[in-house]
Design an enzyme around this catalytic site. Structure first.
Site, short mmCIF file in Angstrom:
data_model
loop_
_atom_site.label_atom_id
_atom_site.label_comp_id
_atom_site.label_asym_id
_atom_site.label_seq_id
_atom_site.Cartn_x
_atom_site.Cartn_y
_atom_site.Cartn_z
N LEU A 21 0.83 -1.21 0.00
CA LEU A 21 0.00 0.00 0.00
C LEU A 21 0.87 1.26 0.00
CD1 LEU A 21 -2.62 -1.22 2.59
CD2 LEU A 21 -3.03 -0.85 0.15
N LYS A 71 15.62 -5.54 5.04
CA LYS A 71 15.74 -4.54 6.12
C LYS A 71 17.05 -4.61 6.89
CE LYS A 71 10.93 -3.45 7.10
NZ LYS A 71 9.89 -3.31 8.10
#
Ligand code: ATR
Length: 282
Positions: A21, A71
């Protein structure tokens, strides 16, 4: 918006990214702030992190968000790292500098901001965190930054949680059914497992009703469904519970400010929230 030679390029690198999103949020912010910028999702496979970072820099990309599985892997390829991100050991935002990208962790900042927005004061309190997976590092750092005195981590795999967090003397790791060992009532709980995420909406990480008598404020990092079974159980016992939608919005807002120097205001935030609602719940 017209894309031209001056358009600032932003993006997400991760795998998978097909359902993200982030483009909806950042492109809404750019439009609302009147900034000539566009945000795209780039599927970058594990092992390709260095190539993506170097390629992005050569192409003049202004900033990236970074998600699974990059990450941690991205850290060696940065020109600098924010001290909080370094301590957490994970980066979700890269901001272009002259010499390369500097890494930040806005997941952690977003969580703190949502806890504050909810008015949940955890200063000098014992709090509960459920889960010890990828999201837990930023969640735990946020809880301590907001002043929690002790964090009881409930997790399915005790050994994994102990290995990750057990060396901190402010942390106690317990199994999911070990909540009876947590002293006190009216506690705050941060739910950071993936249990209950759509389509498995009939599940909660802890089903025992007694657990929900212990807590009166909670945030579930899941935002789909809008009300998880965990939240429902907290509410049924008279507590307040919020989903993780604002965590997602705030981490994006803080990243956007780092990328562009512009902080989306209340109106931009509302527009992004509305766009997310439409994408997620309708
Ligand atoms: P990641 O590690 O990538 O964040 P994950 O594997 O879905 O994602 O795990 C996130 C958290 O959800 C972990 O705390 C995990 O518990 P374990 O450490 O025991 O794996 C928890 N979790 C996932 N599925 C679970 C389940 N069915 N029951 C209880 N906890 C679960």
């Amino acid at each position: 918006m017209t894309i031209n030679g001056k358009t600032t390029i932003l993006g997400l690198m991760g795998d998978p990214v097909e359902h993200t999103l982030s483009p909806v949020i950042h492109n809404t912010f750019a439009e609302a702030c009147g900034i000539n910028a566009v945000y795209e999702a780039f599927n970058v496979k594990k092992g390709d992190t260095e190539n993506a970072v170097k390629g992005g820099f050569s192409l003049g990309i202004q900033g990236f968000n970074v998600t699974v599985p990059h990450k941690e892997d991205v850290i060696p390829f940065l020109s600098g790292i924010d001290p909080a991100a370094e301590k957490i050991g994970a980066v979700n935002t890269l901001v272009r500098t002259e010499s390369g990208y500097k890494g930040y962790n806005t997941d952690y900042l977003g969580i703190m901001r949502q806890i504050r927005k909810c008015g949940f004061d955890i200063m000098d309190q014992n709090v509960i965190m459920i889960g010890a997976g990828g999201a837990a590092n930023a969640c735990l750092a946020a809880l301590f930054e907001l002043g929690a005195s002790k964090v009881y981590i409930l997790n399915r795999s005790i050994e994994k949680a102990k290995e990750k967090f057990g060396s901190d003397n402010r942390v106690e790791v317990l199994p999911l059914d070990g909540f009876g060992n947590i002293p006190g009532e009216g506690l705050f709980c941060l739910q950071c497992t993936s249990v209950g995420l759509s389509p498995d909406t009939d599940r909660a990480p802890i089903e025992d009703e007694d657990f929900y008598k212990k807590i009166n404020r909670a945030i579930d990092i899941i935002y789909n469904p809008a009300e998880t079974l965990f939240m429902k159980k907290v509410r049924e016992k008279g507590g307040r519970a919020e989903n993780g939608m604002y965590m997602l919005l705030y981490q994006a807002l803080i990243s956007f400010k780092l990328f562009t120097g512009h902080e989306p205001g209340e109106e931009a935030l509302k527009l992004a929230e509305r766009a997310l609602y439409e994408k997620t719940y309708t």
